[in-house]
Each structure stands twice: as structure tokens, then as C-alpha cells.
Scaffold this active site. Structure first.
Site, PDB file in Angstrom:
ATOM      1  N   ASP A   1       0.847  -1.190   0.000  1.00 54.11           N
ATOM      2  CA  ASP A   1       0.000   0.000   0.000  1.00 54.11           C
ATOM      3  C   ASP A   1       0.885   1.243   0.000  1.00 54.11           C
ATOM      4  O   ASP A   1       1.902   1.295   0.702  1.00 54.11           O
ATOM      5  CB  ASP A   1      -0.927  -0.010   1.220  1.00 54.11           C
ATOM      6  CG  ASP A   1      -2.082   0.964   1.060  1.00 54.11           C
ATOM      7  OD1 ASP A   1      -3.230   0.514   0.915  1.00 54.11           O
ATOM      8  OD2 ASP A   1      -1.825   2.196   1.080  1.00 54.11           O
ATOM      9  N   ILE A   2       0.501   2.237  -0.789  1.00 53.34           N
ATOM     10  CA  ILE A   2       1.303   3.454  -0.915  1.00 53.34           C
ATOM     11  C   ILE A   2       1.301   4.256   0.386  1.00 53.34           C
ATOM     12  O   ILE A   2       2.201   5.049   0.637  1.00 53.34           O
ATOM     13  CB  ILE A   2       0.764   4.310  -2.096  1.00 53.34           C
ATOM     14  CG1 ILE A   2       1.812   5.264  -2.628  1.00 53.34           C
ATOM     15  CG2 ILE A   2      -0.509   5.032  -1.730  1.00 53.34           C
ATOM     16  CD1 ILE A   2       1.437   5.928  -3.939  1.00 53.34           C
TER      17      ILE A   2
ATOM     18  N   ASN B   1     -12.826  -3.239   1.876  1.00 49.67           N
ATOM     19  CA  ASN B   1     -13.739  -2.099   1.985  1.00 49.67           C
ATOM     20  C   ASN B   1     -14.656  -2.101   0.763  1.00 49.67           C
ATOM     21  O   ASN B   1     -14.187  -2.252  -0.374  1.00 49.67           O
ATOM     22  CB  ASN B   1     -12.946  -0.789   2.053  1.00 49.67           C
ATOM     23  CG  ASN B   1     -12.126  -0.675   3.320  1.00 49.67           C
ATOM     24  OD1 ASN B   1     -12.529  -1.164   4.368  1.00 49.67           O
ATOM     25  ND2 ASN B   1     -10.961  -0.042   3.231  1.00 49.67           N
TER      26      ASN B   1
ATOM     27  N   GLN C   1     -14.735   2.610   0.687  1.00 48.56           N
ATOM     28  CA  GLN C   1     -13.928   2.180  -0.460  1.00 48.56           C
ATOM     29  C   GLN C   1     -13.571   3.416  -1.274  1.00 48.56           C
ATOM     30  O   GLN C   1     -14.461   4.128  -1.736  1.00 48.56           O
ATOM     31  CB  GLN C   1     -14.720   1.184  -1.326  1.00 48.56           C
ATOM     32  CG  GLN C   1     -13.912   0.692  -2.527  1.00 48.56           C
ATOM     33  CD  GLN C   1     -14.705  -0.291  -3.391  1.00 48.56           C
ATOM     34  OE1 GLN C   1     -15.826  -0.669  -3.049  1.00 48.56           O
ATOM     35  NE2 GLN C   1     -14.105  -0.695  -4.497  1.00 48.56           N
TER      36      GLN C   1
ATOM     37  N   HIS D   1     -10.164  -4.868  -4.164  1.00 47.01           N
ATOM     38  CA  HIS D   1      -8.842  -5.146  -3.597  1.00 47.01           C
ATOM     39  C   HIS D   1      -9.004  -5.617  -2.166  1.00 47.01           C
ATOM     40  O   HIS D   1      -9.964  -5.288  -1.484  1.00 47.01           O
ATOM     41  CB  HIS D   1      -7.931  -3.911  -3.656  1.00 47.01           C
ATOM     42  CG  HIS D   1      -8.525  -2.679  -3.043  1.00 47.01           C
ATOM     43  ND1 HIS D   1      -9.438  -1.897  -3.697  1.00 47.01           N
ATOM     44  CD2 HIS D   1      -8.351  -2.114  -1.828  1.00 47.01           C
ATOM     45  CE1 HIS D   1      -9.798  -0.892  -2.912  1.00 47.01           C
ATOM     46  NE2 HIS D   1      -9.162  -1.003  -1.768  1.00 47.01           N
TER      47      HIS D   1
ATOM     48  N   HIS E   1      -7.023  -5.801   1.492  1.00 51.47           N
ATOM     49  CA  HIS E   1      -5.911  -5.325   2.330  1.00 51.47           C
ATOM     50  C   HIS E   1      -5.417  -6.492   3.186  1.00 51.47           C
ATOM     51  O   HIS E   1      -6.223  -7.229   3.759  1.00 51.47           O
ATOM     52  CB  HIS E   1      -6.367  -4.221   3.287  1.00 51.47           C
ATOM     53  CG  HIS E   1      -6.834  -2.959   2.636  1.00 51.47           C
ATOM     54  ND1 HIS E   1      -6.075  -1.804   2.622  1.00 51.47           N
ATOM     55  CD2 HIS E   1      -7.977  -2.649   1.979  1.00 51.47           C
ATOM     56  CE1 HIS E   1      -6.745  -0.841   1.997  1.00 51.47           C
ATOM     57  NE2 HIS E   1      -7.912  -1.339   1.598  1.00 51.47           N
TER      58      HIS E   1
HETATM   59  P1  5GP Z   1      -9.797   1.512   0.067  1.00 53.72           P
HETATM   60  O1  5GP Z   1     -10.383   1.800  -1.304  1.00 53.72           O
HETATM   61  O2  5GP Z   1      -9.936   0.086   0.475  1.00 53.72           O
HETATM   62  O3  5GP Z   1     -10.322   2.433   1.117  1.00 53.72           O
HETATM   63  O4  5GP Z   1      -8.260   1.824   0.032  1.00 53.72           O
HETATM   64  C1  5GP Z   1      -7.497   1.941  -1.130  1.00 53.72           C
HETATM   65  C2  5GP Z   1      -6.054   1.786  -0.717  1.00 53.72           C
HETATM   66  O5  5GP Z   1      -5.249   1.887  -1.875  1.00 53.72           O
HETATM   67  C3  5GP Z   1      -5.558   2.844   0.284  1.00 53.72           C
HETATM   68  O6  5GP Z   1      -5.024   2.178   1.420  1.00 53.72           O
HETATM   69  C4  5GP Z   1      -4.499   3.607  -0.500  1.00 53.72           C
HETATM   70  O7  5GP Z   1      -3.409   4.002   0.310  1.00 53.72           O
HETATM   71  C5  5GP Z   1      -4.087   2.626  -1.577  1.00 53.72           C
HETATM   72  N1  5GP Z   1      -3.670   3.248  -2.826  1.00 53.72           N
HETATM   73  C6  5GP Z   1      -4.327   4.216  -3.506  1.00 53.72           C
HETATM   74  N2  5GP Z   1      -3.666   4.533  -4.636  1.00 53.72           N
HETATM   75  C7  5GP Z   1      -2.563   3.740  -4.661  1.00 53.72           C
HETATM   76  C8  5GP Z   1      -1.476   3.613  -5.576  1.00 53.72           C
HETATM   77  O8  5GP Z   1      -1.382   4.293  -6.613  1.00 53.72           O
HETATM   78  N3  5GP Z   1      -0.524   2.693  -5.273  1.00 53.72           N
HETATM   79  C9  5GP Z   1      -0.591   1.923  -4.158  1.00 53.72           C
HETATM   80  N4  5GP Z   1       0.410   1.050  -3.962  1.00 53.72           N
HETATM   81  N5  5GP Z   1      -1.589   2.021  -3.262  1.00 53.72           N
HETATM   82  C10 5GP Z   1      -2.568   2.911  -3.508  1.00 53.72           C
END
Ligand code: 5GP
Ligand code: ZN
Length: 114
Positions: A30-31, A87, A94, A100, A102
């Protein structure tokens, strides 16, 4: 899918380090990690969210979970434990509209999410 950041990552259009790759999934860090170990399992197929998954995606969903389990072991958190989060939708917070998973571990996580 155009303009989907996770499609671009999974297809190699945005350079990123794959911790694991096969014909169905990639695993990246995760970034913006929230825990010492914070990886994401992305299917190569664009599926908007778990809610959008279809019966035909059953094997892929199982494969994502097995991949998460294997990556947790590889990163050394299988014994200490970890949390898998998917999420989903607005109330699920989300933020990226490509399914995706985690994988979070490496520290004691709170018992309650909210
Ligand atoms: P969610 O949609 O489940 O809330 O979280 C999306 C996750 O993707 C976040 O934890 C965010 O830090 C991660 N994320 C968003 N954009 C990027 C990216 O370009 N590269 C990576 N490696 N992670 C990302
Ligand atoms: Zn996508």
C-alpha cells in the site's frame, strides 16, 4: 478499464513493485501503509467492488484469499496474526473503485473497527 489506477498498476502501465504476480492477481505494498505490513491483493480483472462480483468470480475470490494467506506467511506475520479487509462501497469507505483486499499486520490491531 480506462482511468482505473489499479487496472493500470495490475497491467504494468504504472511502474510498481509486484511482491507477487500470477495470471489472475498482483500483490503490492500500500502506498500509504497503516501498519508495518500493509499489502494489497488486486485482481487483474476489473471488478468494481465485492458487491459487483459475480458467480463467475467465485474462483478468483478464493484465489485472492489464498494469495493473501500465502503473502502473510511470506512476510512473516502468519503466526503473529493479521487482518484481511475488503472495503466495499460508500459506507465501507472504499476509495479505489477496483476490488482489492488489504493484508494488514505487524502490530496489534484494535479489537473494534469503529
Ligand atoms: P480503500 O479503497 O480500500 O479504502 O483503500 C485503497 C487503498 O489503496 C488505500 O489504502 C491507499 O493508500 C491505496 N492506494 C491508492 N492509490 C494507490 C497507488 O497508486 N498505489 C498503491 N500502492 N496504493 C494505492
Ligand atoms: Zn480497474
Amino acid at each position: 478499464m480506462e482511468d482505473c489506477i489499479f487496472c493500470k498498476i495490475a497491467q504494468g502501465q504504472i511502474p510498481s513493485t509486484f511482491l507477487y504476480e500470477d495470471d489472475q492477481v498482483v500483490v503490492i505494498n500500500d502506498i500509504n501503509p497503516q501498519t508495518p505490513v500493509h499489502m494489497l491483493v488486486l485482481p487483474k480483472k476489473h471488478i468494481q467492488s465485492l458487491a459487483a462480483a459475480q458467480e463467475e468470480d467465485r474462483d478468483l475470490l478464493g484465489h485472492m484469499l489464498m494469495t493473501a494467506k500465502n503473502m502473510a506467511r511470506e512476510r512473516g506475520v502468519a503466526e503473529s496474526g493479521y487482518r484481511i479487509i475488503v472495503n466495499t462501497g460508500r459506507d465501507g469507505a472504499q476509495t479505489v473503485q477496483h476490488l482489492h483486499m488489504h493484508i494488514m499486520g505487524g502490530k496489534q490491531l484494535p479489537e473494534q473497527m469503529v
